[in-house]
Design a protein around this motif. Structure first.
Motif, PDB file in Angstrom:
ATOM      1  N   VAL A 132       0.169 -25.417  14.911  1.00  0.00           N
ATOM      2  CA  VAL A 132       0.835 -26.118  16.014  1.00  0.00           C
ATOM      3  C   VAL A 132       1.677 -27.219  15.395  1.00  0.00           C
ATOM      4  CG1 VAL A 132       0.539 -27.480  18.111  1.00  0.00           C
ATOM      5  CG2 VAL A 132      -1.122 -25.697  17.542  1.00  0.00           C
ATOM      6  N   THR A 133       2.974 -27.111  15.538  1.00  0.00           N
ATOM      7  CA  THR A 133       3.830 -28.156  14.985  1.00  0.00           C
ATOM      8  C   THR A 133       4.785 -28.640  16.073  1.00  0.00           C
ATOM      9  OG1 THR A 133       5.271 -28.778  13.137  1.00  0.00           O
ATOM     10  CG2 THR A 133       5.598 -26.580  14.059  1.00  0.00           C
ATOM     11  N   GLY A 134       5.199 -29.895  15.959  1.00  0.00           N
ATOM     12  CA  GLY A 134       6.090 -30.411  16.995  1.00  0.00           C
ATOM     13  C   GLY A 134       6.836 -31.630  16.519  1.00  0.00           C
ATOM     14  N   GLY A 135       7.964 -31.865  17.144  1.00  0.00           N
ATOM     15  CA  GLY A 135       8.722 -33.039  16.760  1.00  0.00           C
ATOM     16  C   GLY A 135       9.894 -33.299  17.678  1.00  0.00           C
ATOM     17  N   ASP A 136      10.399 -34.505  17.593  1.00  0.00           N
ATOM     18  CA  ASP A 136      11.621 -34.906  18.289  1.00  0.00           C
ATOM     19  C   ASP A 136      12.225 -36.056  17.506  1.00  0.00           C
ATOM     20  OD1 ASP A 136      12.557 -33.614  20.811  1.00  0.00           O
ATOM     21  OD2 ASP A 136      10.463 -33.893  21.402  1.00  0.00           O
ATOM     22  N   ILE A 137      13.534 -36.230  17.624  1.00  0.00           N
ATOM     23  CA  ILE A 137      14.187 -37.325  16.908  1.00  0.00           C
ATOM     24  C   ILE A 137      14.828 -38.297  17.901  1.00  0.00           C
ATOM     25  CG2 ILE A 137      14.570 -36.138  14.714  1.00  0.00           C
ATOM     26  CD1 ILE A 137      17.329 -35.382  15.706  1.00  0.00           C
ATOM     27  N   VAL A 138      15.072 -39.506  17.425  1.00  0.00           N
ATOM     28  CA  VAL A 138      15.720 -40.523  18.259  1.00  0.00           C
ATOM     29  C   VAL A 138      17.225 -40.275  18.222  1.00  0.00           C
ATOM     30  CG1 VAL A 138      16.260 -42.987  18.442  1.00  0.00           C
ATOM     31  CG2 VAL A 138      13.899 -42.250  18.056  1.00  0.00           C
ATOM     32  N   THR A 139      17.779 -39.944  19.378  1.00  0.00           N
ATOM     33  CA  THR A 139      19.198 -39.576  19.464  1.00  0.00           C
ATOM     34  C   THR A 139      19.887 -40.398  20.551  1.00  0.00           C
ATOM     35  OG1 THR A 139      18.649 -37.928  21.125  1.00  0.00           O
ATOM     36  CG2 THR A 139      18.748 -37.164  18.838  1.00  0.00           C
ATOM     37  N   LYS A 140      21.194 -40.383  20.488  1.00  0.00           N
ATOM     38  CA  LYS A 140      21.993 -41.009  21.534  1.00  0.00           C
ATOM     39  C   LYS A 140      21.651 -40.396  22.897  1.00  0.00           C
ATOM     40  CE  LYS A 140      26.835 -42.137  22.348  1.00  0.00           C
ATOM     41  NZ  LYS A 140      28.208 -41.957  21.847  1.00  0.00           N
ATOM     42  N   PHE A 141      21.473 -39.092  22.893  1.00  0.00           N
ATOM     43  CA  PHE A 141      21.155 -38.345  24.110  1.00  0.00           C
ATOM     44  C   PHE A 141      19.918 -38.938  24.802  1.00  0.00           C
ATOM     45  CE2 PHE A 141      19.426 -34.928  26.639  1.00  0.00           C
ATOM     46  CZ  PHE A 141      20.507 -34.158  27.023  1.00  0.00           C
ATOM     47  N   VAL A 142      18.858 -39.104  24.032  1.00  0.00           N
ATOM     48  CA  VAL A 142      17.588 -39.535  24.605  1.00  0.00           C
ATOM     49  C   VAL A 142      17.563 -41.048  24.860  1.00  0.00           C
ATOM     50  CG1 VAL A 142      15.105 -39.743  24.132  1.00  0.00           C
ATOM     51  CG2 VAL A 142      16.284 -37.590  23.658  1.00  0.00           C
ATOM     52  N   VAL A 143      18.092 -41.827  23.913  1.00  0.00           N
ATOM     53  CA  VAL A 143      18.087 -43.290  24.088  1.00  0.00           C
ATOM     54  C   VAL A 143      18.903 -43.681  25.322  1.00  0.00           C
ATOM     55  CG1 VAL A 143      18.731 -45.513  23.083  1.00  0.00           C
ATOM     56  CG2 VAL A 143      17.698 -43.754  21.629  1.00  0.00           C
ATOM     57  N   SER A 144      20.092 -43.087  25.459  1.00  0.00           N
ATOM     58  CA  SER A 144      20.934 -43.437  26.621  1.00  0.00           C
ATOM     59  C   SER A 144      20.247 -43.052  27.921  1.00  0.00           C
ATOM     60  CB  SER A 144      22.303 -42.756  26.514  1.00  0.00           C
ATOM     61  OG  SER A 144      22.158 -41.346  26.575  1.00  0.00           O
ATOM     62  N   GLY A 145      19.534 -41.937  27.904  1.00  0.00           N
ATOM     63  CA  GLY A 145      18.824 -41.489  29.108  1.00  0.00           C
ATOM     64  C   GLY A 145      17.712 -42.442  29.501  1.00  0.00           C
ATOM     65  N   PHE A 146      16.889 -42.829  28.531  1.00  0.00           N
ATOM     66  CA  PHE A 146      15.799 -43.765  28.823  1.00  0.00           C
ATOM     67  C   PHE A 146      16.355 -45.136  29.205  1.00  0.00           C
ATOM     68  CE2 PHE A 146      12.949 -40.634  26.959  1.00  0.00           C
ATOM     69  CZ  PHE A 146      11.809 -40.799  27.711  1.00  0.00           C
ATOM     70  N   MET A 147      17.464 -45.523  28.573  1.00  0.00           N
ATOM     71  CA  MET A 147      18.115 -46.792  28.946  1.00  0.00           C
ATOM     72  C   MET A 147      18.551 -46.741  30.407  1.00  0.00           C
ATOM     73  SD  MET A 147      18.442 -49.305  26.725  1.00  0.00           S
ATOM     74  CE  MET A 147      18.336 -49.675  24.979  1.00  0.00           C
TER      75      MET A 147
END
Lengths: 389, 207
Positions: free
Chosen positions: A181-196
């Motif tokens: 079982v492996t998993g991951g995500d990176i900090v991106t403009k896509f995600v940061v702007s969305g959470f912002m």
């Protein structure tokens, strides 16, 4: 098929793991850092990600490239793929699991995968399909020469915990001998702007379960947990039960009664044949948003676990999304092996309405039976129970 | 005993099929208008529908078509929602990306961003029908019933759930493809299709 399903389920063992975050590239590096009370959350000034400075826990890019160069593979891999490949490679070390066998399955947990490739400056790196999550699964399985169709799970912030539950079921029913079982995500403009845009990010490092908590911190990373049907000599930790449930209440806010989380925990307890009284420790989701932590405290209270020690690793790694359930379970397993309760970083003063026992100081305690919780957007919740065998 | 499919539905080429039979056909050839006319036809009276992205609308409408068969006697946690697709939330991902590509014109919106997770669709269906059971969202290169049929059957046999919505809801820039079914344990009938991977392949391709 049906006969296999009804066959008596065999024990499922946790046989190896890895954690790659801002705090290290192995489980033990991360454990040492958290034991020392370290947080990898820093103020990031990167206009390619967000116009204003924001706190986040980032994997060191230089170290990532150095580590990846050591395994010297041909071909082009994205930042996330490098993390995932390194994570699985490390977890497989010193293990007699043949990842090229058809008896070994792979489950990938991610929310957004290679979504950074959508950014205009990365256009030249973009290959057809590389942005799609199924392709990420294929790239990872292909790198390791695994012959099975990779299972990709994308269920918001519970993906990691749910992936472990699903892996345990696949081994229990005899479909595979081992599952990576492996998993991951990176900090991106896509995600940061969305959470912002949701205004759910804290201006400083997040403070799970604290009275002055004011939002989450994002993090990035990869994690791996390998489960198998054979234990190793000596003490083992086994998967006892898991469950998931939906609040059926709101798509972006948790239930005020903790309903989904309560049901998911109850389902995991039922499968494990345990109750809240049997728990020695809870690794909570603990995002440090007002609503999440309050909701989790209610679910914990409804299962009569107010006195069970609880922590969250979000204060150390931030919210690593698709990696979260995996890296946090791996750290829970390490605490059990070491019989140590790690301080919940960022917590100072109780700040939820149910008087739960947040760990305010790292201390020794014999840990036999433990609970992992997760919740996410879409009203989704999951839980799993592990036990020493 | 392998569970059987109570009812199933396809949304394809501006048409809605229930149990393999044409239920509704829209004269509109674009998805936006099809979704609107299909909603009017089914008439669920659910204003939240208009806020959803296209992927959630597709899943919502499929569940609406199947809803007369939903067992109202079950407790909320006894029905699961286990869905899959190929493109995750691709079309909405592109929409969110548009809002952040230009630094001079930077306007990310929570109303779009929240739909960049495929399990939001699962959440929308769960809210509408008060399903609180097991939920999961899988991504495969193409329609692939192997894992989810096995998974759902195991959840039913281990008594974690008694009923489930399963299937495939995909939206890409090229189009859409929806095949969703409802099954209820203990209602075995030789007349109804068995919930096996081969059986689901057959139903998927029936239209």
């Amino acid at each position: 098929m049906v006969d296999r399903v009804t066959k008596k389920a065999s024990l499922v063992y946790f046989i190896a793991d890895n954690i790659i975050t801002s705090l290290g590239f192995t489980t033990s590096e991360n454990f040492q850092a958290i034991r020392e009370g370290k947080s990898g959350i820093e103020i990031v000034k990167d206009k390619n990600i967000y116009p204003e400075p924001f706190p986040a826990s980032l994997v060191n890019t230089k170290k990532l490239e150095e580590e990846f160069a050591k395994i010297a593979v041909k071909g082009h891999f994205t930042r996330l793929e490098k993390m995932l490949i390194l994570s699985v490679t490390d977890a497989l070390k010193h293990l007699d699991v043949d990842i090229r066998s058809e008896r070994t399955g792979i489950i990938l947990s991610t929310t957004k995968g290679n979504i950074d490739l959508l950014e205009p400056q990365k256009k030249q790196m973009r290959e057809e399909d590389r942005l799609h999550l199924w392709k990420l699964g294929r790239v990872i399985a292909g790198y390791f020469g695994n012959p099975n169709e990779p299972v990709v799970l994308s269920n918001a912030c519970i993906s990691g915990v749910l992936a472990i539950n699903i892996a345990a079921g696949l081994i229990g029913q005899g479909k595979y001998d081992n599952v990576v079982v492996t998993g991951g995500d990176i900090v991106t403009k896509f995600v940061v702007s969305g959470f912002m845009s949701f205004m759910s990010l804290s201006p400083g490092p997040c403070k799970p379960f604290d009275a002055v908590r004011d939002g989450l911190s994002l993090g990035e990373g990869a994690g791996t947990v390998i489960l198998g049907n054979k234990g190793r000599t000596g003490e083992n930790i086994i998967f006892k039960g898991g469950g998931s449930a939906n609040d059926a209440n709101h798509i972006s806010g948790p239930s005020r009664t903790g309903e989904g989380s309560y049901i998911a925990i109850g389902s995991a307890f039922k499968e494990a044949g345990v109750t809240g009284n049997d728990m020695d420790y809870i690794s909570a989701h603990g995002t440090a948003t007002l609503y999440n932590d309050e909701m989790e405290s209610i679910a914990i209270g409804r299962h009569n676990m107010e006195n069970v020690p609880v922590n969250s690793f979000k204060g150390n790694w931030g919210h690593t999304l698709g990696a979260a359930g995996i890296v946090e379970t791996a750290m829970m397993l390490t605490e059990m092996k070491e019989n140590i309760l790690l301080k919940s970083t960022g917590f100072e003063k109780p700040g939820v309405s149910i008087p739960i026992t947040v760990i305010d100081k790292t201390k020794n305690k014999t840990l036999n039976t433990c609970l992992k919780m997760a919740s996410g957007f879409g009203g989704t919740n999951a839980a799993l129970v592990v036990q020493k065998n | 005993m392998t569970p059987v499919i109570e009812t199933y539905c396809h949304l394809r080429n501006n048409r809605i099929f229930r149990d393999g039979k044409l239920l509704f056909e829209s004269p509109d050839t674009n998805l936006k208008d099809f979704l609107k006319s299909a909603y009017k036809f089914l008439n669920p009276g659910y204003a939240k529908f208009y806020k959803m992205d296209e992927l959630s609308k597709l899943g919502f409408l499929a569940a609406e078509v199947l809803s007369p068969a939903f067992d109202k006697e079950l407790r909320p946690e006894e029905t699961g929602v286990i869905l899959s697709n190929t493109h995750s939330t691709w079309v909405t991902d592109l929409r969110h990306q548009q809002t952040i590509s230009d630094t001079e014109n930077f306007f990310p919106s929570p109303a779009i961003f929240v739909y960049t997770l495929p399990n939001i669709m699962t959440g929308e269906i769960s809210i509408r029908h008060r399903f609180r059971g097991e939920n999961a969202f899988f991504i495969f290169e193409k329609f692939n019933p192997e894992l989810i049929t096995d998974y759902i059957n195991r959840l039913i046999m281990s008594k974690k759930i008694k009923a489930c919505l399963g299937g495939y809801v995909d939206r890409s820039t090229d189009g859409y493809d929806v095949f969703v079914y409802y099954l209820r344990s203990g209602k075995n009938s030789t007349q109804k299709p068995k919930h096996t991977a081969a059986g689901m392949w057959k139903l998927y391709e029936i239209i």
